[in-house]
Motif scaffolding. Structure first.
Motif, PDB file in Angstrom:
ATOM      1  N   GLU A   1       3.191   4.480  -1.800  1.00 19.69           N
ATOM      2  CA  GLU A   1       2.111   4.618  -2.357  1.00 19.69           C
ATOM      3  C   GLU A   1       1.595   6.147  -2.850  1.00 19.69           C
TER       4      GLU A   1
ATOM      5  N   GLU B   1      -2.452  -6.436  -2.446  1.00 20.68           N
ATOM      6  CA  GLU B   1      -1.329  -5.960  -3.435  1.00 20.68           C
ATOM      7  C   GLU B   1      -1.036  -7.420  -4.366  1.00 20.68           C
TER       8      GLU B   1
ATOM      9  N   GLU C   1       5.722  -2.519  -5.974  1.00 15.90           N
ATOM     10  CA  GLU C   1       4.838  -3.638  -5.182  1.00 15.90           C
ATOM     11  C   GLU C   1       4.997  -4.578  -5.111  1.00 15.90           C
TER      12      GLU C   1
HETATM   13 FE   LIG Z   1       1.196  -1.495  -3.007  1.00 15.12          FE
END
Ligand SMILES: [Fe+2]
Ligand SMILES: [Fe+2]
Length: 375
Positions: free
Chosen positions: A163, A213, A243
């Protein structure tokens, strides 16, 4: 059994226009936004690697790290208007409907205005990705603290790094390739604040890995598919690979945890999921962009709420194509006599319950884009 109608987001009606507009005046600060983080930091003395699914994900994460500085070619020249116009065909039907509204504020818009709108929308979208990535960074750091499982702490630590990299690359793209930033959207930040403020450790996963997400994966997928800008395309492809692991982390962890929850506890999770979905619906109204274009926020809000039940509504496709099937996978759709199924039916999105997985999803988006372009 008579059930009292529950209230969501503190609104008597989730479509209350005044309440939606009121969120726009919340002050999230010029430079910093402090928000209470709740939940206990959990130390575990059980170091046994008892969760092979999470262990596998952790191994994969360690070998899939990439470097935002050197793996992307930042010397690539970018024409923001050209990138923005790549997104236009998907919005064609939406624009046409809006122009046909009685007294429509966009009736007089020609290609020049719509192009400017697309440029603003791109700046807005990328800015929200940036702020959402910071939300993910902070939420995942919280998971390292609050999850009781050693395998989850290990994995979450890799996600913190992922992230940070995502914040870095979106920030750099905005700063060096685009012309204009937007502040965080209130609906997005309210949701992130809720996630961070909830003391129950699984709610961080529910809010971030499943809802935020899940939406991001769908949104990145759409943009990745339509753009020919090589830097953005590669950036998105790399981010999406990360992701997809993050969403899997959420699903794996919650599947195990939810299997042991009571009906009452599950219902709380269903309500949280529904409220999060509503927040993200509000987020996609892009009030700031319309305002920058001289269009009243109220008009846009009413129009978008009216479009809600329309098939292939751009909102719903982006928002729910990932969230509804993930909620189903977690058993949340049908727990407690299908409470969440009923809510998703009410707001007209239940058709996504069997939506394709991430691998096939991009093709689905393509079909929708074609439908919209065809009007
Ligand atoms: Fe993420
Ligand atoms: Fe991310």
């Amino acid at each position: 059994m008579v059930e009292t109608e529950p209230q969501f987001l503190g609104r008597d009606d989730v479509d209350n226009v005044e309440a939606i507009l009121a969120d726009d005046s919340i002050d999230f600060g010029e430079v910093v936004h402090p928000t209470p983080a709740r939940g206990e930091a959990i130390f575990t003395w059980d170091y046994e690697r008892a969760r092979p699914g999470l262990a596998k994900l952790y191994e994969k994460a360690k070998t899939s790290q990439w470097n935002g500085s050197s793996d992307l070619d930042w010397s690539t020249p970018v024409d923001p208007e050209r990138v923005a116009l790549e997104m236009a065909p998907a919005a064609a039907m939406f624009q046409q409907r809006m122009a046909e509204l009685p007294g429509s504020p966009v009736a007089s818009w020609g290609p020049k205005e719509w192009t400017r709108f697309q440029v603003e929308a791109l700046n807005w979208r990328m800015s929200q990705f940036l702020h959402g990535e910071q939300g993910a960074l902070i939420c995942t750091a919280k998971i390292v603290n609050t999850t009781p499982w050693i395998d989850a702490k290990y994995y979450a630590a890799t996600q913190v790094m992922d992230e940070a990299r995502h914040v870095e690359v979106f920030s750099r793209y905005l700063d060096t390739k685009l012309e204009g930033h937007y502040p965080v959207n209130p609906a997005l930040q309210l949701l992130i604040d809720d996630i961070i403020g909830d003391p129950r450790w699984d709610m961080t996963y529910m809010g971030m890995q499943i809802m935020v997400e899940g939406l991001a994966l769908a949104a990145f997928g759409f943009m990745h598919q339509v753009t020919e800008e090589p830097l953005l395309k590669k950036l998105l492809r790399y981010v999406m690979a990360d992701e997809a692991r993050h969403v899997a982390f959420g699903v794996l962890s919650l599947q195990e945890y939810y299997a042991g929850l009571s009906a009452t506890e599950l219902r709380e999770r269903q309500e949280f999921a529904f409220e999060a979905a509503l927040r993200m619906r509000d987020r996609l109204m892009m009030h700031r962009v319309w305002e920058a274009m001289g269009v009243d926020r109220r008009t846009v809000t009413e129009f978008l709420l009216g479009m809600r039940r329309m098939r292939n509504n751009p909102f719903q496709v982006a928002l729910f194509s990932k969230i509804v099937p993930n909620c189903k996978k977690l058993g949340l759709l049908d727990a407690g006599d299908g409470w969440l199924r009923d809510r998703f039916t009410d707001i007209g999105v239940i058709q996504f319950e069997d939506a394709a997985d991430t691998g096939e999803e991009y093709e689905t988006f393509d079909e929708v884009a074609k439908d919209r372009a065809a009007g």
